[in-house]
Scaffold this active site. Structure first.
Site, short mmCIF file in Angstrom:
data_model
loop_
_atom_site.label_atom_id
_atom_site.label_comp_id
_atom_site.label_asym_id
_atom_site.label_seq_id
_atom_site.Cartn_x
_atom_site.Cartn_y
_atom_site.Cartn_z
N GLN A 14 0.85 -1.20 0.00
CA GLN A 14 0.00 0.00 0.00
C GLN A 14 0.88 1.24 0.00
O GLN A 14 1.56 1.53 0.98
CB GLN A 14 -0.88 -0.02 1.25
N SER A 30 4.74 -1.31 3.97
CA SER A 30 4.93 -2.68 4.44
C SER A 30 4.97 -3.62 3.24
O SER A 30 4.16 -3.50 2.31
CB SER A 30 3.79 -3.10 5.36
N SER A 51 1.15 6.41 2.62
CA SER A 51 1.82 7.40 3.49
C SER A 51 3.04 7.99 2.81
O SER A 51 3.74 7.32 2.04
CB SER A 51 2.28 6.72 4.78
N GLU A 96 -4.50 9.21 18.67
CA GLU A 96 -5.06 10.57 18.75
C GLU A 96 -6.10 10.79 17.65
O GLU A 96 -7.15 11.38 17.89
CB GLU A 96 -3.94 11.62 18.62
N GLU A 143 -13.06 -4.30 6.66
CA GLU A 143 -12.80 -5.23 7.76
C GLU A 143 -13.72 -6.44 7.62
O GLU A 143 -14.92 -6.29 7.48
CB GLU A 143 -13.05 -4.54 9.10
C1 LIG Z 1 3.65 -1.08 11.53
C2 LIG Z 1 3.21 -0.03 10.54
C3 LIG Z 1 2.94 -0.39 9.23
C4 LIG Z 1 2.57 0.59 8.31
N1 LIG Z 1 2.33 0.20 7.01
C5 LIG Z 1 1.98 1.13 6.09
C6 LIG Z 1 1.79 0.75 4.71
O1 LIG Z 1 1.94 -0.42 4.33
N2 LIG Z 1 1.47 1.71 3.82
C7 LIG Z 1 1.29 3.01 4.19
O2 LIG Z 1 0.95 3.82 3.33
N3 LIG Z 1 1.49 3.41 5.49
C8 LIG Z 1 1.84 2.50 6.43
N4 LIG Z 1 2.06 2.89 7.75
C9 LIG Z 1 2.02 4.31 8.06
C10 LIG Z 1 0.87 4.74 8.95
O3 LIG Z 1 -0.35 4.72 8.27
C11 LIG Z 1 1.24 6.12 9.48
O4 LIG Z 1 2.35 5.97 10.33
C12 LIG Z 1 0.10 6.77 10.25
O5 LIG Z 1 -0.93 7.12 9.37
C13 LIG Z 1 0.57 8.01 11.02
O6 LIG Z 1 1.21 8.90 10.16
P1 LIG Z 1 2.66 9.51 10.51
O7 LIG Z 1 3.54 8.38 10.90
O8 LIG Z 1 3.06 10.37 9.38
O9 LIG Z 1 2.45 10.39 11.82
P2 LIG Z 1 1.90 11.88 11.87
O10 LIG Z 1 0.62 11.96 11.11
O11 LIG Z 1 2.99 12.82 11.49
O12 LIG Z 1 1.58 12.04 13.41
C14 LIG Z 1 2.59 12.43 14.38
C15 LIG Z 1 1.89 12.60 15.71
O13 LIG Z 1 0.95 13.69 15.63
C16 LIG Z 1 -0.35 13.24 16.03
N5 LIG Z 1 -1.38 13.91 15.22
C17 LIG Z 1 -1.38 14.04 13.86
N6 LIG Z 1 -2.50 14.66 13.45
C18 LIG Z 1 -3.24 14.92 14.56
C19 LIG Z 1 -4.50 15.53 14.80
N7 LIG Z 1 -5.22 16.00 13.80
N8 LIG Z 1 -4.94 15.61 16.09
C20 LIG Z 1 -4.19 15.10 17.12
N9 LIG Z 1 -2.99 14.52 16.96
C21 LIG Z 1 -2.52 14.43 15.71
C22 LIG Z 1 -0.34 11.75 15.77
O14 LIG Z 1 -1.31 11.07 16.58
C23 LIG Z 1 1.08 11.36 16.14
O15 LIG Z 1 1.21 11.19 17.53
C24 LIG Z 1 2.44 1.95 8.69
C25 LIG Z 1 2.70 2.30 10.03
C26 LIG Z 1 3.09 1.33 10.95
C27 LIG Z 1 3.37 1.75 12.36
#
Ligand SMILES: Cc1cc2nc3c(=O)[nH]c(=O)nc-3n(C[C@H](O)[C@H](O)[C@H](O)COP(=O)(O)OP(=O)(O)OC[C@H]3O[C@@H](n4cnc5c(N)ncnc54)[C@H](O)[C@@H]3O)c2cc1C
Length: 385
Positions: free
Chosen positions: A107, A142, A110, A354, A225
């Site tokens: 996917q 992933s 991100s 969050e 789901e």
């Molecule tokens: C094990 C794992 C597998 C994954 N696999 C994939 C994959 O296959 N493909 C893919 O595309 N993505 C994947 N992801 C990515 C995942 O979808 C993102 O990590 C997730 O959407 C969070 O985005 P970010 O890491 O950019 O954090 P950010 O969005 O930058 O968030 C940083 C912090 O800010 C907080 N925050 C952000 N916005 C708000 C808000 N509006 N209000 C309050 N708090 C907020 C968040 O809660 C977090 O604590 C994976 C992640 C993990 C952990």
């Protein structure tokens, strides 16, 4: 739980049991063609099974010791989206190999600057004759290193609104211009990657749905789901449960430490609350009711519960827990050490804690929307304003 699974003489159960007797070690392809991999999908890919029928098939597969092919993103997200919006050609090309586990999917959603706020994505797809030329960077992808295809969202109209200029594509992962760079997790495993797209040319036929409608499809992808009576493992439904930790503690002779005993009781209560929420969700599906807010509430509780399970397992190992091979109360480390290192990811992947709380606040409690979300201002800008 206000439903019972049908008895042995139920024709759906007899059909599944008879098929499994004829195919004691079925291949992924045989299971897919029998409709047993995603029974709720329409024929010829599934059996159009209602929730009870799905649970009966799960039950029979478990009884026969048969596992489905592993292709979580393909079967869980890409397939349902292609069923929803794909052309007949796309469905015929992609769905059966995906169900059979012959072609893995990943996917490509991100980006470094677009996670929770996914619609802020910057990867561009520009039309050039019969092709789209894609340039940008994805992250946390992933299984990209194993994937034959990826579902990709990219901006096709930078002048359109944030959510309206995005389109949805199927991207072959061996296309020229794609570079996959591994990210090693603190567990030591290599599950996800950075993916760079540098002038990747996709045939126009790889567009899914209409141009500019990708955001709606991304939401279809993320909402999928299956109905499942899984054991409710603490790592996104997999792995050990709170009950398994309690068993490990009992096997190791128990603990007299009042603080640890108190935490074990709390963990048991959390596990039971989650089990009942899961049964309520399945029960609602069996009765044909739409899933309610339980899904977001369950995710918030279950992700934090997973961290509590593995955190307590580590604490129960005492000073020995600093080693990777010592488990609760000096017993075997088993999955506990790996789970402890993986558990922080639970409240990040698939929507952070969050963000789930925002959803609950707005859609369940009726609280106002986030400040200026529509105006496209960040929280910091809003505070300054
Ligand atoms: C094990 C794992 C597998 C994954 N696999 C994939 C994959 O296959 N493909 C893919 O595309 N993505 C994947 N992801 C990515 C995942 O979808 C993102 O990590 C997730 O959407 C969070 O985005 P970010 O890491 O950019 O954090 P950010 O969005 O930058 O968030 C940083 C912090 O800010 C907080 N925050 C952000 N916005 C708000 C808000 N509006 N209000 C309050 N708090 C907020 C968040 O809660 C977090 O604590 C994976 C992640 C993990 C952990």
């Amino acid at each position: 739980m206000d439903f019972d699974l049908p008895d042995d003489d139920d024709p759906r159960r007899q059909h599944a049991r008879g098929w499994l007797a004829d195919h004691p070690s079925p291949s992924g392809r045989e299971l897919a063609e029998a409709g047993f991999v995603a029974p709720h999908w329409p024929r010829p890919w599934g059996l159009g099974a209602d929730p009870v029928h799905q649970l009966v098939i799960d039950d029979e597969l478990r009884r026969a010791g048969v596992s489905r092919p592993v292709n979580p993103i393909g079967i869980g997200w890409a397939g349902p989206t292609l069923l929803h919006a794909g052309t007949d050609e796309q469905k015929h090309r992609y769905l059966m190999p995906l169900l059979a586990g012959e072609e893995m999917w990943c996917q490509l959603f991100s980006e470094p600057g677009a996670g929770s706020d996914l619609a802020a994505l910057g990867t561009r797809a520009v039309r050039d004759g019969d092709e789209w030329v894609v340039t940008g960077q994805k992250i946390w992808t992933s299984l990209a290193q194993f994937a034959r295809f990826g579902i990709l969202i990219a901006r096709t109209d930078p002048d359109a609104g944030k959510h309206t200029g995005i389109s949805y594509f199927v991207c072959p992962m061996d296309a020229p211009g794609i570079t996959i760079r591994p990210i090693i997790e603190m567990t030591g495993a290599h599950t996800f990657n950075e993916v760079f797209l540098d002038g990747v040319r996709l045939p126009a036929a790889n567009l899914v749905g209409d141009v500019g409608k990708g955001w709606g499809l991304a939401k279809v992808t993320l909402a999928n789901e299956r109905v499942s009576l899984s054991s409710g493992g603490a790592l996104w439904g997999q792995g050990p449960t709170a009950g398994d930790l309690l068993d490990a503690v009992r096997d190791a002779g128990g603990t007299a430490d009042a603080g640890l005993r108190d935490r074990l009781v709390r963990l048991h209560i959390e596990g039971e609350v989650l089990r009942l929420i899961r049964l309520r969700t399945v029960s609602a599906a069996v009765q044909g009711r739409e899933p309610g807010p339980e899904a977001s509430i369950r995710k918030v509780l279950a992700d934090e519960h997973g961290q509590h399970v593995f955190g307590l397992a580590k604490d129960l190992a005492g000073a020995g827990g600093m080693l990777s091979d010592v488990g609760p109360l000096g017993g075997p480390a088993g999955v506990w050490h790996h789970g402890f290192l993986f558990a922080p990811a639970l409240t990040v992947g698939g929507g952070t804690g969050e963000v789930q709380r925002n959803i609950i606040g707005e859609r369940v409690l009726g609280l106002p929307h986030e400040p200026d979300a529509e105006a496209g201002r960040t929280w910091a800008e809003t505070r300054r304003a």
